[in-house]
Design an enzyme around this catalytic site. Structure first.
Site, PDB file in Angstrom:
ATOM      1  N   TYR A 185       0.804  -1.249   0.030  1.00  0.00           N
ATOM      2  CA  TYR A 185       0.107   0.048   0.055  1.00  0.00           C
ATOM      3  C   TYR A 185       0.993   1.213   0.066  1.00  0.00           C
ATOM      4  O   TYR A 185       0.883   2.160  -0.815  1.00  0.00           O
ATOM      5  CB  TYR A 185      -0.874  -0.079   1.218  1.00  0.00           C
ATOM      6  CG  TYR A 185      -1.692   1.266   1.538  1.00  0.00           C
ATOM      7  CD1 TYR A 185      -2.868   1.323   0.893  1.00  0.00           C
ATOM      8  CD2 TYR A 185      -1.364   1.904   2.716  1.00  0.00           C
ATOM      9  CE1 TYR A 185      -3.526   2.631   1.345  1.00  0.00           C
ATOM     10  CE2 TYR A 185      -2.094   2.912   2.989  1.00  0.00           C
ATOM     11  CZ  TYR A 185      -3.196   3.511   2.419  1.00  0.00           C
ATOM     12  OH  TYR A 185      -3.766   4.592   2.742  1.00  0.00           O
TER      13      TYR A 185
ATOM     14  N   ALA B  30       2.695   1.369  -3.531  1.00  0.00           N
ATOM     15  CA  ALA B  30       1.703   2.062  -4.441  1.00  0.00           C
ATOM     16  C   ALA B  30       1.407   3.355  -4.416  1.00  0.00           C
ATOM     17  O   ALA B  30       1.610   4.047  -5.198  1.00  0.00           O
ATOM     18  CB  ALA B  30       0.538   1.180  -4.445  1.00  0.00           C
TER      19      ALA B  30
ATOM     20  N   VAL C 264      -2.641  -5.773  19.224  1.00  0.00           N
ATOM     21  CA  VAL C 264      -1.807  -6.232  18.304  1.00  0.00           C
ATOM     22  C   VAL C 264      -0.263  -6.116  18.817  1.00  0.00           C
ATOM     23  O   VAL C 264       0.044  -4.877  19.298  1.00  0.00           O
ATOM     24  CB  VAL C 264      -1.664  -5.672  16.698  1.00  0.00           C
ATOM     25  CG1 VAL C 264      -0.758  -6.473  15.949  1.00  0.00           C
ATOM     26  CG2 VAL C 264      -3.227  -6.068  16.191  1.00  0.00           C
ATOM     27  N   ASP C 265       0.501  -6.973  18.994  1.00  0.00           N
ATOM     28  CA  ASP C 265       1.858  -6.918  19.399  1.00  0.00           C
ATOM     29  C   ASP C 265       1.924  -6.222  20.733  1.00  0.00           C
ATOM     30  O   ASP C 265       3.090  -5.512  20.901  1.00  0.00           O
ATOM     31  CB  ASP C 265       2.786  -6.162  18.378  1.00  0.00           C
ATOM     32  CG  ASP C 265       3.025  -7.426  17.249  1.00  0.00           C
ATOM     33  OD1 ASP C 265       3.066  -8.543  17.266  1.00  0.00           O
ATOM     34  OD2 ASP C 265       3.028  -6.945  15.936  1.00  0.00           O
TER      35      ASP C 265
ATOM     36  N   ASP D 218       4.421  -3.648  10.801  1.00  0.00           N
ATOM     37  CA  ASP D 218       3.777  -2.305  11.414  1.00  0.00           C
ATOM     38  C   ASP D 218       4.944  -1.251  11.670  1.00  0.00           C
ATOM     39  O   ASP D 218       5.756  -1.313  11.549  1.00  0.00           O
ATOM     40  CB  ASP D 218       3.337  -2.639  12.841  1.00  0.00           C
ATOM     41  CG  ASP D 218       2.121  -1.622  13.273  1.00  0.00           C
ATOM     42  OD1 ASP D 218       1.729  -0.919  12.483  1.00  0.00           O
ATOM     43  OD2 ASP D 218       1.380  -1.826  14.092  1.00  0.00           O
TER      44      ASP D 218
ATOM     45  N   ARG E 146       4.134   7.593  14.392  1.00  0.00           N
ATOM     46  CA  ARG E 146       3.854   8.756  13.116  1.00  0.00           C
ATOM     47  C   ARG E 146       3.328   9.802  13.809  1.00  0.00           C
ATOM     48  O   ARG E 146       2.192  10.031  14.340  1.00  0.00           O
ATOM     49  CB  ARG E 146       2.868   8.056  12.395  1.00  0.00           C
ATOM     50  CG  ARG E 146       2.896   6.718  11.966  1.00  0.00           C
ATOM     51  CD  ARG E 146       1.585   6.180  11.302  1.00  0.00           C
ATOM     52  NE  ARG E 146       1.595   5.162  10.549  1.00  0.00           N
ATOM     53  CZ  ARG E 146       0.423   4.595  10.145  1.00  0.00           C
ATOM     54  NH1 ARG E 146      -0.534   4.933  10.179  1.00  0.00           N
ATOM     55  NH2 ARG E 146       0.757   3.254   9.430  1.00  0.00           N
TER      56      ARG E 146
END
Ligand code: NAD
Ligand code: UGA
Length: 352
Positions: free
Chosen positions: A153, A156, A219-220, A303, A307
């Site tokens: 993603y 692209a 997650v994680d 991941d 950010r």
């Protein structure tokens, strides 16, 4: 009135943008395959036209070319934007997010129409910060190995950005590229009554858990961080970019985000639980469950750790986000909590 063609205007960002622009002197044509998130009060306005069109269908080319030609500005939001899809359907991600979006850019070039292209924070890659926020014109891109399909993603979208930049440099296209940082709000993605029904992005997934009582998956371990941006703040920033009064945004890349709203995903879960409990009086909330990323999404998952946006370009024209993290979550969650009984099956639900 300024004429805006909103490709993907029926989606999460697009539906909010359509409502906002339609209420603020814009003539809006929405091109999308779905309109469920656009309320009747918006669809019934005289300055809103909805065209149910699949942009990948060659039979729609003539109509799309006309819509672009008649618009002053095209906003392109069409993409697959969910990490589970990057892992499960990587080829379709490239076909839609790169090749189909390039066709929209070509229509803009053929008709001399300004393009506002939605890209993503993910073009900054997987590595966190060495101080300061991600800056549009100084970033480095580091992605994981090819086998980690999640990065398709980002890749692209980055190639799309590079093509638009090159067209701009050759005088063929007037564009602005927008990089959103984790927008959240009402009507984001979809709710899942049980985990087997899918994996919406984190806010919608946690909201689903709180409404329907299934585990909230960290997650994680939930140590990764995001800066969440309230959709209303974001929409106001997009309007400034459209107005482009100072010319600041011509052939520029612009971050939209809330640097002050950074949090870990674990803290996001806890804060949403507290707000839900406070607003509903419910104390029997779903458990938190830690799952490895590759187990949860599949082997192609990796991941990004952190950010934070540099929002200097928008600050220069007077924009700053007004919703802090807790306000963002309260405002986003209110939409769902207000129709809790309906969502749980005993009353009708609306899209307003
Ligand atoms: P979304 O999935 O809600 O919206 C995309 C819309 O495109 C949907 O309404 C979908 O029906 C439409 N669409 C898909 N394929 C189509 C086709 N073939 N023809 C016509 N319409 C089609 O996503 P969103 O969250 O609103 O994101 C919009 C854009 O912003 C995307 O380009 C995404 O990559 C980017 N973005 C969003 C975020 C965010 O925080 N939501 C963050 C970074 C980037
Ligand atoms: C998103 C998507 O790629 C796009 O929507 C977009 O381009 C961009 O980033 C953005 O929204 O700005 P990501 O932030 O990883 O990517 O997507 P989420 O699904 O919202 O996940 C955020 C974090 O929460 C990830 O670390 C994920 O592993 C974690 N997560 C997700 C959980 O811990 N639990 C869940 O139930 C879902």
């Amino acid at each position: 009135m300024v004429g805006v063609a909103l490709f993907g205007g029926g989606g999460f960002i697009g539906s909010h943008l359509t409502e906002h622009l339609a209420a603020n002197r814009y003539e809006v044509v929405v091109v999308d395959i779905e309109s469920d998130r656009l309320p009747d009060r918006c669809l019934n306005r005289s300055n809103v036209e909805f065209l149910q069109l699949d942009i990948t269908d060659p039979a729609n080319e003539t109509t799309i070319e006309r819509v672009v030609r008649e618009a002053d500005i095209v906003i392109d939001l069409i993409a697959y934007a969910n990490p589970q899809i990057y892992v499960d359907r990587p080829i379709e991600v490239v076909e839609l997010n790169l090749f189909e979006n390039l066709k929209v850019a070509e229509y803009c070039m053929d008709t001399d129409t300004r393009l506002v292209q939605f890209s993503t924070v993910e073009v900054y890659g997987m590595v966190g910060h060495r101080g300061g926020g991600f800056s549009e014109d100084e970033s480095l891109l580091i992605l994981g190995p090819i086998q980690k399909q999640r990065w398709i993603y980002s890749c692209a979208k980055q190639l799309l950005e590079r093509m638009l930049y090159a067209y701009g440099e050759h005088g063929k296209l007037e564009y602005t590229i927008v990089r959103p940082f984790n927008f959240i709000g009402p009507k984001m993605d979809y709710l899942v009554e049980s985990p087997e029904e899918g994996t919406p992005r984190v806010f919608a997934n946690f909201m689903s858990s709180l409404i329907y009582g299934h585990e909230m998956v960290l997650v994680d371990g939930g140590t990764q961080r995001r800066s969440f941006t309230y959709i209303e703040d974001a929409v106001e920033a997009v309007e400034l970019i459209l107005e482009n009064e100072s010319g600041h945004f011509t052939n520029e890349i612009v971050n939209i985000g809330s640097p002050g709203n950074e949090t870990t995903i674990r803290n996001l879960a806890h804060t949403m639980r507290e707000i839900f409990s406070d607003r509903t009086g419910e104390s029997d909330l779903p458990d938190l469950e830690e799952v490895a990323g590759e187990e949860y999404y599949g082997e192609g998952y990796q991941d990004s750790e952190r950010r934070i946006p540099d929002i200097g370009k928008l600050e220069a024209v007077g924009w700053e986000p007004s919703y802090g993290l807790e306000e963002t979550l309260r405002a986003s969650m209110t939409y769902y909590i207000d129709q809790l009984a309906g969502l749980r099956g005993s009353e009708t639900v609306t899209t307003d």
